[in-house]
Design a protein around this motif. Structure first.
Motif, mmCIF file in Angstrom:
data_model
loop_
_atom_site.group_PDB
_atom_site.id
_atom_site.type_symbol
_atom_site.label_atom_id
_atom_site.label_comp_id
_atom_site.label_asym_id
_atom_site.label_seq_id
_atom_site.Cartn_x
_atom_site.Cartn_y
_atom_site.Cartn_z
ATOM 1 N N GLY A 247 16.161 1.939 7.418
ATOM 2 C CA GLY A 247 15.997 1.751 8.848
ATOM 3 C C GLY A 247 14.771 2.413 9.447
ATOM 4 O O GLY A 247 13.708 2.491 8.832
ATOM 5 N N VAL A 248 14.946 2.917 10.678
ATOM 6 C CA VAL A 248 13.845 3.399 11.507
ATOM 7 C C VAL A 248 12.909 4.351 10.777
ATOM 8 O O VAL A 248 11.686 4.208 10.819
ATOM 9 N N ASN A 249 13.479 5.332 10.086
ATOM 10 C CA ASN A 249 12.645 6.364 9.476
ATOM 11 C C ASN A 249 11.951 5.884 8.203
ATOM 12 O O ASN A 249 10.833 6.299 7.908
ATOM 13 N N LYS A 250 12.595 4.997 7.472
ATOM 14 C CA LYS A 250 11.931 4.392 6.306
ATOM 15 C C LYS A 250 10.781 3.500 6.786
ATOM 16 O O LYS A 250 9.723 3.433 6.132
ATOM 17 N N ILE A 251 10.981 2.838 7.910
ATOM 18 C CA ILE A 251 9.928 2.002 8.483
ATOM 19 C C ILE A 251 8.715 2.867 8.839
ATOM 20 O O ILE A 251 7.567 2.486 8.588
ATOM 21 N N MET A 252 8.967 4.047 9.422
ATOM 22 C CA MET A 252 7.884 4.986 9.723
ATOM 23 C C MET A 252 7.167 5.414 8.452
ATOM 24 O O MET A 252 5.935 5.443 8.384
ATOM 25 N N LEU B 178 3.146 4.763 7.277
ATOM 26 C CA LEU B 178 2.217 5.852 6.974
ATOM 27 C C LEU B 178 1.812 5.894 5.494
ATOM 28 O O LEU B 178 0.929 6.654 5.118
ATOM 29 N N GLY B 179 2.498 5.112 4.664
ATOM 30 C CA GLY B 179 2.178 5.087 3.242
ATOM 31 C C GLY B 179 2.806 6.215 2.456
ATOM 32 O O GLY B 179 2.245 6.687 1.453
ATOM 33 N N GLY C 242 8.897 12.120 2.936
ATOM 34 C CA GLY C 242 8.138 11.314 1.986
ATOM 35 C C GLY C 242 6.851 12.043 1.634
ATOM 36 O O GLY C 242 6.508 13.048 2.266
ATOM 37 N N GLU C 243 6.143 11.525 0.653
ATOM 38 C CA GLU C 243 4.948 12.219 0.169
ATOM 39 C C GLU C 243 3.759 11.265 0.066
ATOM 40 O O GLU C 243 3.914 10.090 -0.270
ATOM 41 N N PHE C 244 2.581 11.822 0.350
ATOM 42 C CA PHE C 244 1.342 11.094 0.103
ATOM 43 C C PHE C 244 0.969 11.249 -1.369
ATOM 44 O O PHE C 244 1.190 12.304 -1.977
ATOM 45 N N GLU C 245 0.391 10.219 -1.905
ATOM 46 C CA GLU C 245 -0.071 10.305 -3.287
ATOM 47 C C GLU C 245 -1.200 11.315 -3.398
ATOM 48 O O GLU C 245 -1.279 12.096 -4.351
ATOM 49 N N LYS D 226 -2.018 4.435 12.649
ATOM 50 C CA LYS D 226 -0.900 3.647 12.122
ATOM 51 C C LYS D 226 0.224 3.488 13.139
ATOM 52 O O LYS D 226 0.869 2.432 13.213
ATOM 53 N N MET D 227 0.487 4.528 13.937
ATOM 54 C CA MET D 227 1.580 4.469 14.910
ATOM 55 C C MET D 227 1.097 4.049 16.295
ATOM 56 O O MET D 227 1.891 3.939 17.230
#
Length: 364
Positions: free
Chosen positions: A108-113, A117-118, A244-247, A262-263
């Motif tokens: 949902g909402v937070n996965k979409i965010m 953001l990648g 989540g993490e950036f590569e 992005k936002m």
């Protein structure tokens, strides 16, 4: 297609049981039995959105925020909420809200965010408590596989990234049927000792009715012995916020620039830079001051949310970069997600993305 058929898709996307107790989700106005002419998906079901639905011949509005939140004692057209509800009712337009039912969903909402953001390796930030029930039942070995599979098919046995999970143990069961009984094994009045399998499975509590129906329909006994327990375990795949993490880590200025782009935010309020690279990020769409401590505990280098007050910024204590990106901005892609979901489920039906920008906050 009836409105109730569209509702079934929405509840599959965001089960109402996922919503927070304070929330008001589901069908807020309208007749579920009515034939649907089209669906308009928006962020807030304001009067301008209802006008848009009328113009586009949609008699159902699916909104993220519930226009009816704390209830109405009067409907006289004196507030923006009353204007919207009156116009919707006058024009036979149903209003359905998803809000925290979609906030708490792992997609949902937070996965979409996070996706915007990648961010990778996503996990729920504040797992939902008191949402798991355990079923214990007993049957003969010959019935065990059929019964267990039926419980799995009904939704039991889901644990994190695993499915069909259960614990099975063998023992001896005893019973003695009275004159009104019809035992599967043994005779009326006979004391029976039989080998039995004890089956234990967990499930999300809102599935209880479905689980019990599967139990009774597939159990071989005349009288089904079972036990239900509410568990205190947190549900790792349901809850508010996400990490989540950036590569590749980036510096704080670069990170805020990425967030701004992005936002599509008109401004970002943030704490002083910590000097750390940004690798792990916590996000929580909407009002997320309550989860600052969770973001710190998660080891995040930054926490993105909205509606922070002056003293909330002190709570970062230099341990992470805390940023308020705006309430609407943090949830801006939610309506697009709903449109995409419904379009896949109903490819030949009119699912329309609202063109109204309902963000009440403007930037100078």
């Amino acid at each position: 297609m009836k409105i109730k058929e569209i509702i079934s898709h929405l509840e599959a996307m965001a089960p109402l049981a996922y919503a927070e107790d304070f929330d008001n989700v589901g069908l807020l106005a309208g007749n579920a039995e009515a034939e649907a002419t089209g669906v308009l998906v928006c962020h807030d079901a304001l009067e301008t959105v209802i006008d848009e639905a009328i113009a586009k011949k949609c008699n159902m509005v699916v909104c993220f925020h519930p226009i009816l939140f704390s209830g109405l004692k009067k409907i006289t057209g004196k507030t923006y909420v009353e204007w919207s509800v009156i116009k919707a009712i006058k024009n036979d337009i149903a209003i359905y809200a998803v809000h925290t039912a979609l906030d708490n969903h792992k997609e949902g909402v937070n996965k979409i965010m996070c996706n915007a953001l990648g961010l990778n390796n996503t996990k729920v930030l504040v797992p939902k408590d008191n949402f798991i029930t355990k079923l214990v039942t007993y049957t003969i070995p010959e019935n065990a596989v059929k019964l267990r599979n039926a419980l799995f098919d009904a939704g039991a046995g889901q644990i994190g990234n695993y499915e069909n999970c259960s614990f099975n143990s063998q023992g001896i069961g005893t019973y003695q049927g009275n004159a009104g009984s019809d035992p599967v094994m043994g005779n009326v009045g006979e004391f029976v000792e039989a080998k039995e399998v004890k089956i234990e499975v967990t499930f999300e509590k809102h599935l209880e009715g479905k689980i019990l129906k599967a139990l009774f329909q597939n159990h071989i006994y005349e009288e089904v012995a079972y036990e239900l327990y509410g568990l205190k375990n947190s549900h790792q795949n349901i809850g508010l916020g996400m990490t989540g993490e950036f590569e590749v880590p980036m510096d704080e200025m670069q990170f805020l620039g990425l967030v701004r782009d992005k936002m599509q935010t008109g401004g970002i309020r943030h704490t002083a830079f910590t000097g750390k690279k940004i690798k792990k990020v916590a996000v929580l769409g909407g009002s997320g001051a309550f989860a600052i401590k969770n973001a710190i505990a998660s080891g995040a280098d930054a926490y993105l949310t909205a509606d922070l007050k002056y003293h909330n910024f002190y709570e970062a204590e230099g341990k992470l970069l805390l940023a308020d990106i705006g309430h609407y901005e943090s949830e801006r892609y939610t309506k697009n997600y709903i449109v995409d979901y419904l379009t896949k489920k109903m490819p030949n039906f009119a699912i329309i993305l609202s063109e109204e920008n309902t963000n009440p906050v403007k930037y100078f």
